[in-house]
Write a protein that holds these residues in place. Sequence first.
Motif, PDB file in Angstrom:
ATOM      1  N   ASP A 388      -7.450  13.957  -6.936  1.00  0.00           N
ATOM      2  CA  ASP A 388      -7.565  15.496  -6.929  1.00  0.00           C
ATOM      3  C   ASP A 388      -6.705  16.157  -5.949  1.00  0.00           C
ATOM      4  N   ASN A 389      -7.088  17.499  -5.422  1.00  0.00           N
ATOM      5  CA  ASN A 389      -6.473  18.321  -4.542  1.00  0.00           C
ATOM      6  C   ASN A 389      -6.268  17.793  -3.117  1.00  0.00           C
ATOM      7  N   ASP A 390      -5.374  18.409  -2.232  1.00  0.00           N
ATOM      8  CA  ASP A 390      -5.185  18.496  -0.993  1.00  0.00           C
ATOM      9  C   ASP A 390      -5.550  17.044  -0.298  1.00  0.00           C
ATOM     10  N   THR A 391      -4.810  16.123  -0.919  1.00  0.00           N
ATOM     11  CA  THR A 391      -4.959  14.761  -0.421  1.00  0.00           C
ATOM     12  C   THR A 391      -3.680  14.004  -0.128  1.00  0.00           C
ATOM     13  N   GLN A 392      -3.438  13.192   0.893  1.00  0.00           N
ATOM     14  CA  GLN A 392      -2.206  12.403   1.161  1.00  0.00           C
ATOM     15  C   GLN A 392      -2.562  10.933   1.089  1.00  0.00           C
ATOM     16  N   ALA A 393      -2.080  10.167   0.153  1.00  0.00           N
ATOM     17  CA  ALA A 393      -2.093   8.903  -0.032  1.00  0.00           C
ATOM     18  C   ALA A 393      -1.033   8.018   0.029  1.00  0.00           C
ATOM     19  N   LEU A 394      -1.062   6.919   0.978  1.00  0.00           N
ATOM     20  CA  LEU A 394      -0.014   5.671   0.873  1.00  0.00           C
ATOM     21  C   LEU A 394      -0.576   4.726   0.697  1.00  0.00           C
ATOM     22  N   SER A 395       0.319   3.662  -0.561  1.00  0.00           N
ATOM     23  CA  SER A 395      -0.061   2.668  -1.150  1.00  0.00           C
ATOM     24  C   SER A 395       1.044   1.543  -1.066  1.00  0.00           C
ATOM     25  N   LEU A 396       0.741   0.363  -0.653  1.00  0.00           N
ATOM     26  CA  LEU A 396       1.828  -0.609  -0.633  1.00  0.00           C
ATOM     27  C   LEU A 396       1.224  -1.837  -1.771  1.00  0.00           C
ATOM     28  N   GLY A 397       1.840  -2.181  -2.708  1.00  0.00           N
ATOM     29  CA  GLY A 397       1.497  -3.035  -3.882  1.00  0.00           C
ATOM     30  C   GLY A 397       2.461  -4.146  -3.995  1.00  0.00           C
ATOM     31  N   LEU A 398       1.793  -5.239  -4.216  1.00  0.00           N
ATOM     32  CA  LEU A 398       2.720  -6.396  -4.724  1.00  0.00           C
ATOM     33  C   LEU A 398       2.047  -7.050  -6.115  1.00  0.00           C
ATOM     34  N   ASN A 399       2.932  -7.159  -6.997  1.00  0.00           N
ATOM     35  CA  ASN A 399       2.480  -7.643  -8.461  1.00  0.00           C
ATOM     36  C   ASN A 399       3.194  -8.642  -8.714  1.00  0.00           C
ATOM     37  N   PHE A 400       2.898 -10.048  -9.198  1.00  0.00           N
ATOM     38  CA  PHE A 400       3.396 -11.182  -9.567  1.00  0.00           C
ATOM     39  C   PHE A 400       2.500 -11.911 -10.459  1.00  0.00           C
ATOM     40  N   ARG A 401       3.252 -12.779 -11.246  1.00  0.00           N
ATOM     41  CA  ARG A 401       2.944 -13.618 -12.325  1.00  0.00           C
ATOM     42  C   ARG A 401       3.333 -15.033 -12.056  1.00  0.00           C
ATOM     43  N   TYR A 408      -1.355 -11.754 -10.687  1.00  0.00           N
ATOM     44  CA  TYR A 408      -1.877 -11.201  -9.351  1.00  0.00           C
ATOM     45  C   TYR A 408      -1.366 -10.048  -8.943  1.00  0.00           C
ATOM     46  N   GLN A 409      -2.273  -9.181  -8.314  1.00  0.00           N
ATOM     47  CA  GLN A 409      -2.017  -7.668  -7.781  1.00  0.00           C
ATOM     48  C   GLN A 409      -2.742  -7.604  -6.572  1.00  0.00           C
ATOM     49  N   ILE A 410      -1.954  -7.219  -5.587  1.00  0.00           N
ATOM     50  CA  ILE A 410      -2.571  -6.900  -4.185  1.00  0.00           C
ATOM     51  C   ILE A 410      -2.251  -5.488  -3.565  1.00  0.00           C
ATOM     52  N   SER A 439      -7.057  -4.276  -2.239  1.00  0.00           N
ATOM     53  CA  SER A 439      -7.524  -4.410  -3.462  1.00  0.00           C
ATOM     54  C   SER A 439      -6.693  -5.729  -3.977  1.00  0.00           C
ATOM     55  N   VAL A 440      -7.556  -6.563  -4.563  1.00  0.00           N
ATOM     56  CA  VAL A 440      -6.950  -8.004  -5.286  1.00  0.00           C
ATOM     57  C   VAL A 440      -7.286  -7.784  -6.606  1.00  0.00           C
ATOM     58  N   GLU A 441      -6.657  -8.026  -7.554  1.00  0.00           N
ATOM     59  CA  GLU A 441      -6.783  -8.429  -8.917  1.00  0.00           C
ATOM     60  C   GLU A 441      -6.087  -9.737  -9.416  1.00  0.00           C
ATOM     61  N   LEU A 453     -10.476 -10.683 -12.657  1.00  0.00           N
ATOM     62  CA  LEU A 453     -11.220 -10.485 -11.760  1.00  0.00           C
ATOM     63  C   LEU A 453     -10.719  -9.304 -10.842  1.00  0.00           C
ATOM     64  N   LYS A 454     -11.554  -8.419 -10.297  1.00  0.00           N
ATOM     65  CA  LYS A 454     -10.912  -7.435  -9.300  1.00  0.00           C
ATOM     66  C   LYS A 454     -11.874  -7.173  -8.268  1.00  0.00           C
ATOM     67  N   ALA A 455     -11.298  -7.105  -7.100  1.00  0.00           N
ATOM     68  CA  ALA A 455     -12.182  -6.655  -5.812  1.00  0.00           C
ATOM     69  C   ALA A 455     -11.512  -5.772  -4.920  1.00  0.00           C
ATOM     70  N   ASN A 456     -12.101  -4.801  -4.418  1.00  0.00           N
ATOM     71  CA  ASN A 456     -11.751  -3.975  -3.428  1.00  0.00           C
ATOM     72  C   ASN A 456     -12.896  -3.556  -2.606  1.00  0.00           C
ATOM     73  N   TYR A 457     -12.120  -3.228  -1.292  1.00  0.00           N
ATOM     74  CA  TYR A 457     -13.256  -2.914  -0.207  1.00  0.00           C
ATOM     75  C   TYR A 457     -12.534  -1.657   0.408  1.00  0.00           C
ATOM     76  N   ARG A 458     -13.385  -0.551   0.722  1.00  0.00           N
ATOM     77  CA  ARG A 458     -12.802   0.594   1.561  1.00  0.00           C
ATOM     78  C   ARG A 458     -13.798   0.610   2.804  1.00  0.00           C
ATOM     79  N   ASP A 459     -12.931   1.068   3.824  1.00  0.00           N
ATOM     80  CA  ASP A 459     -13.781   1.145   5.212  1.00  0.00           C
ATOM     81  C   ASP A 459     -14.703   2.415   5.130  1.00  0.00           C
TER      82      ASP A 459
END
Length: 482
Positions: A388-401, A408-410, A439-441, A453-459
Amino acid sequence: MKKIVLSIALLFITSVNAEPWIDTRDAWLRADIEYLSDIGVIKVPITTWPLMWAPILNDLNQADIDNLSESELRVYKRVKRKGRFETKLDTHSYLSLKAGNQGKILRHFGDDRREKAEITSKTTGMSKNFAWNIEATKAFDPIDGEEQRLDNSYVAGIWGNWVVSVGAQERWWGPGWDTSLILSNNARPVPAISVQRNYSDAFESKWLSWIGPWTFNAFAGQLESDRHVPHAKLLGMSVNFKPFDSLEIGLRRTAQWAGQGRPNDLGNLFNLLIGRDNCDELENGCGEDRSNEPGNQLAGIDFKWRLPNRLGSVYGQLIGEDEAGYLPSRKVLQIGYQNRFRIHSINLLGYLEYSDSENEFATDITYNNSIYQTGYRTEGRTIGSTYDNDTQALSLGLNFRETNGAGYQIIIRNVDLNSDNSDGNHSLSQQAINFSEFSVEYFKPTEYGILELKANYRDSVADSFGFQKNKYDLSLSWTIKL
């Protein structure tokens, strides 16, 4: 709309066999396509989803594979095998079971499940002139209260190089992985009529051939009745082109228009289409109640540039919430970098992406509008950015087979949600929440079907409306071919 989709589909059920495009729910297939694009095997635009199979397979059939490495050839064969299966003359039916400990309130490219638990039956097919997908889902404990759904269902007709469809398809416009600022899979798909180009061949004219391969997508959708302006229309148009093999450019535009109590004549629509929708630009103004103002628009540009010497790709998106001088203004942005590398025989795709949906002009503007006061949202979810609005998001992803097909996706994220700490119109939180997420998939094709199978944890809990009750999210899905 859903009844119309089902009725039309039944007319063609005996003459159709598979799907003509790739939807937004397979991050591993997208990673393979991105890889083949990065090494020059796929030459057509690939940042508008659903993505047509026809130009992808055309590029694969014309590719010179003699110079591909063993790992590159493995990706090439995997995508070609998938494309041939999806487009062959055969009807495909599937059953999917998905369950988690809570509903999914933050969705990114590749996500499929929305609610705590879902059962989906899907039958899809294609012939020379028609394609269809009937997908019925039973959702348990849905956030919006709608348990029976036909999301992702459609009927399409193919005439020459054009595909016209009626249905409710997820769309993703832009090169981002974590989100798109103008159109993403965050909200449930809007029932719509759409038209798009099938093959992406360049113009033959010497005046326009410089554009290179290009695509065109447009749709007109119907938003829900339970909103401030009931039955408002959602319009969209996108043009993608590649003037160079290394550069893809996307021009995007969406608009909310008409609806109960709003003007819906052709003159008003014409003003909207040419961008003349500010009060000072209309011949007779908007009136004291702004009853003549055509609608609420978003527009912008995105790009993906492949760096020389296989140094990866830089991509970005700039979207304006308003218009000034017939150009987007009050902008939000996204920037990212992705690259491929190899460890032993495994190809990996990594990306680093930053998005900022806080308007440059003021807070609480993005995805909000004084006329369409429900905002750029449907069924309580933002049509644009997942945050949604007024949000700053930084993501680092890794995808491989792996060579056996397992994927796998981390992903690691840091999100400053609703950073202005305003209790204004926001679909996730009424106050600022800063959280980090891991997050791990895992994806595995087996003889008994496809397991994920997907698992994620937020603090921190990432919403203030009670949709999310736990910091962790665990889910399992199983899809079998019937």
